[in-house]
Each structure stands twice: as structure tokens, then as C-alpha cells.
Design a protein around this motif. Structure first.
Motif, PDB file in Angstrom:
ATOM      1  N   MET A  58      40.138  26.582  49.816  1.00 21.74           N
ATOM      2  CA  MET A  58      40.908  27.482  49.237  1.00 21.74           C
ATOM      3  C   MET A  58      42.437  27.198  49.655  1.00 21.74           C
ATOM      4  O   MET A  58      43.410  27.265  48.533  1.00 21.74           O
ATOM      5  CB  MET A  58      40.784  29.057  49.770  1.00 21.74           C
ATOM      6  N   SER A 275      43.683  42.858  49.999  1.00 23.59           N
ATOM      7  CA  SER A 275      42.457  42.290  49.463  1.00 23.59           C
ATOM      8  C   SER A 275      42.492  42.117  47.870  1.00 23.59           C
ATOM      9  O   SER A 275      42.957  43.136  47.159  1.00 23.59           O
ATOM     10  CB  SER A 275      41.104  43.324  49.901  1.00 23.59           C
ATOM     11  N   ASP A 300      38.689  37.961  48.016  1.00 23.17           N
ATOM     12  CA  ASP A 300      39.320  37.590  49.129  1.00 23.17           C
ATOM     13  C   ASP A 300      39.700  38.837  49.992  1.00 23.17           C
ATOM     14  O   ASP A 300      40.483  39.663  49.535  1.00 23.17           O
ATOM     15  CB  ASP A 300      40.534  37.070  48.740  1.00 23.17           C
ATOM     16  N   ASP A 308      42.091  36.177  56.633  1.00 27.89           N
ATOM     17  CA  ASP A 308      41.157  36.523  55.484  1.00 27.89           C
ATOM     18  C   ASP A 308      39.869  35.863  55.421  1.00 27.89           C
ATOM     19  O   ASP A 308      39.866  34.757  55.812  1.00 27.89           O
ATOM     20  CB  ASP A 308      41.954  36.363  54.242  1.00 27.89           C
ATOM     21  N   TYR A 310      36.990  34.824  52.525  1.00 29.23           N
ATOM     22  CA  TYR A 310      36.787  34.646  51.252  1.00 29.23           C
ATOM     23  C   TYR A 310      35.428  34.230  50.735  1.00 29.23           C
ATOM     24  O   TYR A 310      34.569  33.696  51.613  1.00 29.23           O
ATOM     25  CB  TYR A 310      37.772  33.797  50.572  1.00 29.23           C
TER      26      TYR A 310
END
Length: 338
Positions: A58, A275, A300, A308, A310
Motif C-alpha cells: 500500500m 476508515s 482500510d 491502519d 488493510y
């Protein structure tokens, strides 16, 4: 006797630190970075799928030091030294042979009235435009936009010259009413050739827009390319939608080619904590061959401002690949910013 000498050295060090603090009280230096590691099924068109732990699907993992010093009259000295690394193996760089400070390495001056000038290795306006006007950001793993513009494909790379340029001078204007302009020139050193690029960026309220042009002539081992890109974004509150159109010409290669890249992506907020559901489609239209179509979708989950989780999936069909295979990839990973 040795004890007295050690005590004297310690006292001198403390005095030096105290003096240094007094001199550098208007200086701010920050350590920062991001670590991104995921696990999943990874596949490129025409290649077999592999299951593995992977770095930076990412966001490419990186760390750096940046700082400013107040010089008076609204003028600052600025610097940044930023390095990529592969968190899955601990190796430096994006790949073997990558420069240590490949992300950014510059020093310069910045003023509130006239903008900033940075000398060294600078991220290009085209890369900033590409990652700012798509919902997946700087994801080489899942952003249709980034993959189409910057990754080599079955024919050639539409855009050459990397995401940052060495031996460069970057000027950015102040922001006036949401409008800002940037221009970069890379000197004809090392591989012989000169690169230049310019961009105009607007952002105010729900609307964002960008227009950028780039010309790469870096010598025998880097093919020439000429690129322009336009981007728009609109925040509807229930979703932020991005659209980009990129036109790139590959020169100095056989055959020369023209690429038209159209990408539409969206980020849909979920809850109130940042999110998002992400979705995107990209079409790469080649003048010399078949198309490439990429669709990405994922979620995410923002645990905090810094961390975070994902989960992403992608279908990438490159019809110019030898087997014309449709590649399917997915990954689950964690990003942490510091």
C-alpha cells in the motif's frame, strides 16, 4: 587521574550540549517514517501467482530526517534525507542497487512570501499529482493509476525517469487562494540528458484539480518520454471521487509508442474514525498493442492516526502479455507511521 579526565570530558560534553541547545533553539529536526508489511497472493500478468510476506503493497516503507531553521524575516532553511527500506527482509532501498536516500535528499530555503527552492534529489510533480489524485495514494501494489503510469508492463514503461530526480532544482510557489505551482529541472549529469517538469495544483473546499507536464531526456540507458496529466477530485462527503487522464509518449525506443491512461477511483468513509472502502478502475490504451485493464477494491481500517489495517484485492488484465493472462492478487497488511 583517569577518573578526573573522564569527569572533565563529561563536563565538557554537557557544556557543549548546553551551548548547542542555545544556538539551535530555532531549529526543528524530526525523525519520521512508515512501515508497511502484508501477506497474500501476488501475481503479475503473464506470471504465476506466489504466496508470500511482502513489503510496501500500500505504501513503500521508508524513514527519514527532516528539519527547519528559522533565519528571520519569514525565511527558513529546510532539509530532508529520506530512505526506502524493505521491512520483510530488512534490506535498504526499494530494490538491490537503489540509492540509500532515494526518496528525497535535499537542502533549500523557504519563505512565506516567495515559496521554496530545494536542491538535490526531489520527488517529481508528476508523481505527487499521480498519488494525490487517486484513492489508493502511492500504492504500487493496488493503485491502478500508479501501476499504469510508473510500473513497467508487457511492452515498456509509459513514463521513465523514476518518482524522484537526482541533481535537481525544485521551486514551489506559495499557495494563493488554493492555487500553487511547481517546477523542477534535473541537470544533464551522470546519464547525460536533462529532465524538466511543471505543475499547477488547486485545492479549495470540495474541489481539487491538477495539471502537470513532464519531459525526460536522461540518456542512453533511460528511454526518453514526454507526459502530461490532468486530475480532478470532488468530496461529496459520502464519497470522495478522483479522476485522472494521462497521456505519455515513449521515445528513443523501438517501436515508439503512445499511451492513454484513464483512471477513476473513490474513497467511501466508513464510521467516523477515518476508515474507508476503496475502489478503482484503470484503462491503459496502447498505440502499439492491446489494452491493460485493472480493477482494485478493498477496505482500510484506521485504528488510530498512525496505524491502519488493510485488506485489498486486484484484477489486472494485460492483453499484451505473452499469455494474455488475467492476474489476481490480494493482501492483508498493517501500516504504522511514526
Amino acid at each position: 587521574m583517569k577518573l578526573y579526565r573522564l569527569q572533565g570530558l563529561a563536563a565538557a560534553a554537557l557544556l557543549a550540549c548546553a551551548g548547542g541547545t542555545a544556538v539551535a533553539q530555532d531549529t526543528n529536526v524530526q525523525l519520521f517514517g512508515l512501515v508497511d508489511v502484508g501477506v497474500g497472493r501476488l501475481q503479475e500478468p503473464g506470471s504465476a501467482a506466489v504466496y508470500r510476506v511482502e513489503n510496501g503493497r500500500m505504501t513503500t516503507s521508508h524513514w527519514g530526517l527532516r528539519g527547519t531553521e528559522e533565519l528571520g524575516g519569514g525565511l527558513q532553511a529546510v532539509f530532508s534525507l529520506e530512505s526506502f527500506f524493505r521491512a520483510d527482509t530488512g534490506a535498504t532501498g526499494r530494490f538491490d542497487g537503489d540509492s540509500f536516500f532515494a526518496r528525497n535528499a535535499y537542502v533549500g530555503l523557504a519563505g512565506t512570501q516567495w515559496g521554496s527552492v530545494r536542491l538535490g534529489r526531489n520527488t517529481t510533480p508528476l508523481f505527487v499529482s499521480t498519488i494525490s489524485f487517486n484513492a489508493f495514494g502511492d500504492s504500487y501494489g493496488f493503485s491502478p493509476t500508479v501501476r499504469h503510469v510508473f510500473l513497467p508492463n508487457a511492452v515498456t514503461a509509459p513514463v521513465t525517469g523514476d518518482s524522484a530526480w537526482s541533481d535537481s532544482v525544485l521551486y514551489s510557489t506559495p499557495t494563493w487562494g488554493g492555487f500553487r505551482a511547481n517546477a523542477i529541472v534535473a541537470a544533464g549529469e551522470q546519464n547525460g540528458g536533462r529532465n524538466w517538469s511543471a505543475s499547477a495544483v488547486y485545492g479549495a473546499g470540495p474541489l481539487g484539480a491538477t495539471l502537470v507536464f513532464q519531459d525526460v531526456k536522461k540518456g542512453a540507458t533511460v528511454p526518453d518520454s514526454r507526459t502530461w496529466q490532468a486530475g480532478l477530485s470532488w468530496d461529496f462527503n459520502v464519497a470522495k471521487v478522483f479522476a485522472q487522464h494521462t497521456r505519455a509518449e515513449s521515445r528513443g525506443v523501438t517501436p515508439e509508442a503512445e499511451y492513454r491512461l484513464t483512471d477513476v477511483t473513490a474513497a467511501i468513509p466508513v464510521g467516523g474514525g477515518g476508515s474507508r472502502v476503496l475502489a478503482g478502475y484503470g484503462l491503459l490504451d496502447r498505440s502499439t498493442g492491446r489494452d491493460r485493464r485493472t480493477f482494485s477494491f478493498g477496505y482500510d481500517h484506521q485504528f488510530s492516526k498512525r496505524t491502519d489495517l488493510y485488506a485489498m484485492a486486484m484484477q489486472d488484465k494485460d492483453e499484451a502479455a505473452a499469455t494474455r493472462q488475467t492476474a489476481r492478487s490480494w493482501a492483508v497488511g498493517v501500516r504504522h507511521r511514526f
